[in-house]
Write a protein that holds these residues in place. Sequence first.
Motif, mmCIF file in Angstrom:
data_model
loop_
_atom_site.group_PDB
_atom_site.id
_atom_site.type_symbol
_atom_site.label_atom_id
_atom_site.label_comp_id
_atom_site.label_asym_id
_atom_site.label_seq_id
_atom_site.Cartn_x
_atom_site.Cartn_y
_atom_site.Cartn_z
ATOM 1 N N SER A 26 0.672 -1.277 -0.158
ATOM 2 C CA SER A 26 -0.058 -0.010 -0.051
ATOM 3 C C SER A 26 0.944 1.266 -0.017
ATOM 4 C CB SER A 26 -0.909 0.033 1.103
ATOM 5 O OG SER A 26 -1.380 1.005 1.276
ATOM 6 N N ILE A 27 0.918 2.035 -1.185
ATOM 7 C CA ILE A 27 1.603 3.066 -1.229
ATOM 8 C C ILE A 27 0.698 4.354 -1.102
ATOM 9 C CG2 ILE A 27 3.293 4.368 -2.505
ATOM 10 C CD1 ILE A 27 4.565 1.750 -3.450
ATOM 11 N N ARG A 28 0.849 5.293 -0.445
ATOM 12 C CA ARG A 28 0.168 6.602 -0.587
ATOM 13 C C ARG A 28 1.357 7.818 -0.234
ATOM 14 N NH1 ARG A 28 -2.672 10.162 2.618
ATOM 15 N NH2 ARG A 28 -1.608 9.602 4.604
ATOM 16 N N GLN A 29 0.949 8.644 -1.374
ATOM 17 C CA GLN A 29 1.758 9.884 -1.681
ATOM 18 C C GLN A 29 0.917 11.043 -1.094
ATOM 19 O OE1 GLN A 29 5.320 9.983 -2.971
ATOM 20 N NE2 GLN A 29 5.028 12.220 -2.106
ATOM 21 N N PRO A 30 1.343 11.432 -0.053
ATOM 22 C CA PRO A 30 0.708 12.910 0.249
ATOM 23 C C PRO A 30 1.078 14.186 -0.742
ATOM 24 C CG PRO A 30 1.554 11.826 2.265
ATOM 25 C CD PRO A 30 2.289 11.038 1.026
ATOM 26 N N LYS A 31 -0.042 15.002 -0.893
ATOM 27 C CA LYS A 31 0.566 16.051 -2.157
ATOM 28 C C LYS A 31 1.660 16.787 -1.340
ATOM 29 C CE LYS A 31 -4.113 16.608 -3.891
ATOM 30 N NZ LYS A 31 -5.200 17.494 -4.159
ATOM 31 N N ALA A 32 2.214 17.548 -2.309
ATOM 32 C CA ALA A 32 3.219 18.307 -2.087
ATOM 33 C C ALA A 32 2.817 19.847 -1.320
ATOM 34 C CB ALA A 32 4.360 18.570 -2.811
ATOM 35 N N ASP A 33 3.261 20.509 -0.642
ATOM 36 C CA ASP A 33 2.925 21.762 -0.047
ATOM 37 C C ASP A 33 3.491 22.696 -0.805
ATOM 38 O OD1 ASP A 33 1.121 23.379 1.306
ATOM 39 O OD2 ASP A 33 2.280 23.442 3.220
ATOM 40 N N MET A 34 2.732 23.489 -1.783
ATOM 41 C CA MET A 34 3.429 24.556 -2.463
ATOM 42 C C MET A 34 3.020 25.873 -2.250
ATOM 43 S SD MET A 34 3.789 24.981 -6.666
ATOM 44 C CE MET A 34 2.661 23.688 -6.781
ATOM 45 N N GLU A 151 8.624 33.621 -5.671
ATOM 46 C CA GLU A 151 9.353 32.756 -4.918
ATOM 47 C C GLU A 151 8.452 31.596 -4.788
ATOM 48 O OE1 GLU A 151 9.994 34.711 -1.225
ATOM 49 O OE2 GLU A 151 11.451 36.172 -2.168
ATOM 50 N N MET A 152 8.931 30.294 -5.129
ATOM 51 C CA MET A 152 8.078 29.124 -4.851
ATOM 52 C C MET A 152 8.856 28.561 -3.798
ATOM 53 S SD MET A 152 6.393 26.578 -7.482
ATOM 54 C CE MET A 152 8.030 26.543 -8.610
ATOM 55 N N ASN A 153 8.210 27.917 -2.714
ATOM 56 C CA ASN A 153 8.408 27.042 -1.781
ATOM 57 C C ASN A 153 7.634 25.792 -1.780
ATOM 58 O OD1 ASN A 153 10.236 29.092 -0.626
ATOM 59 N ND2 ASN A 153 8.786 29.862 0.670
ATOM 60 N N VAL A 154 8.187 24.889 -1.932
ATOM 61 C CA VAL A 154 7.824 23.120 -1.994
ATOM 62 C C VAL A 154 8.328 22.325 -1.027
ATOM 63 C CG1 VAL A 154 7.381 21.694 -3.677
ATOM 64 C CG2 VAL A 154 7.580 23.633 -4.527
#
Length: 189
Positions: A26-34, A151-154
Amino acid sequence: MKTLPVIQIRTTPALLNMKTTPGQYSIRQPKADMQLHTKPAKLTVQSHPIKLSVDQSKAFAAFNGGNMIDMNARIYSGIQQQFLQNIAERVEQGNQLADIHIPGNTIADIIGTDWKPRTFPETRAEPSFNNVDIRIDTKAPDIRYEPAVSEMNVTVRKPEIEYKRGKLDIYMKQYASVQYTPPAVDLGL
């Protein structure tokens, strides 16, 4: 004829049974915070006022004589010219009187023509279409441009991996066996 007795051997094989349940990933990838922040571009334009200067002093001098200093200078210059002209005419008249013996150089002819009044010198300046000076002073506007900055912070989130193990059931479905059957013995003695 006599037959030999035969021993019967009967075997049953062992049956091993395996039952498996596969494992599960079971692989779950939470969304990146941008987060995106943009400082807008800035355009600054500063314009300078236009300077308009109109010099009408020559036009006024041509209409009504202008200021008193310039008018007096023109009158003085005109009287000076008239004075020199009058002296020249008197010298000419004197020369004609010196030549009185020439016919037509009579006193009446020479002095009799000097009865016209002399005009007063012109108090106004010469009229012209160039009497109004117009000057326009312009200055280029000051333009400043500051480009936009982004400026983009990920923040990347690691994947969450779960593994559930499968099952392996091994059991004997059938045991091995050997069965001997002896021959029938004829005791017929």
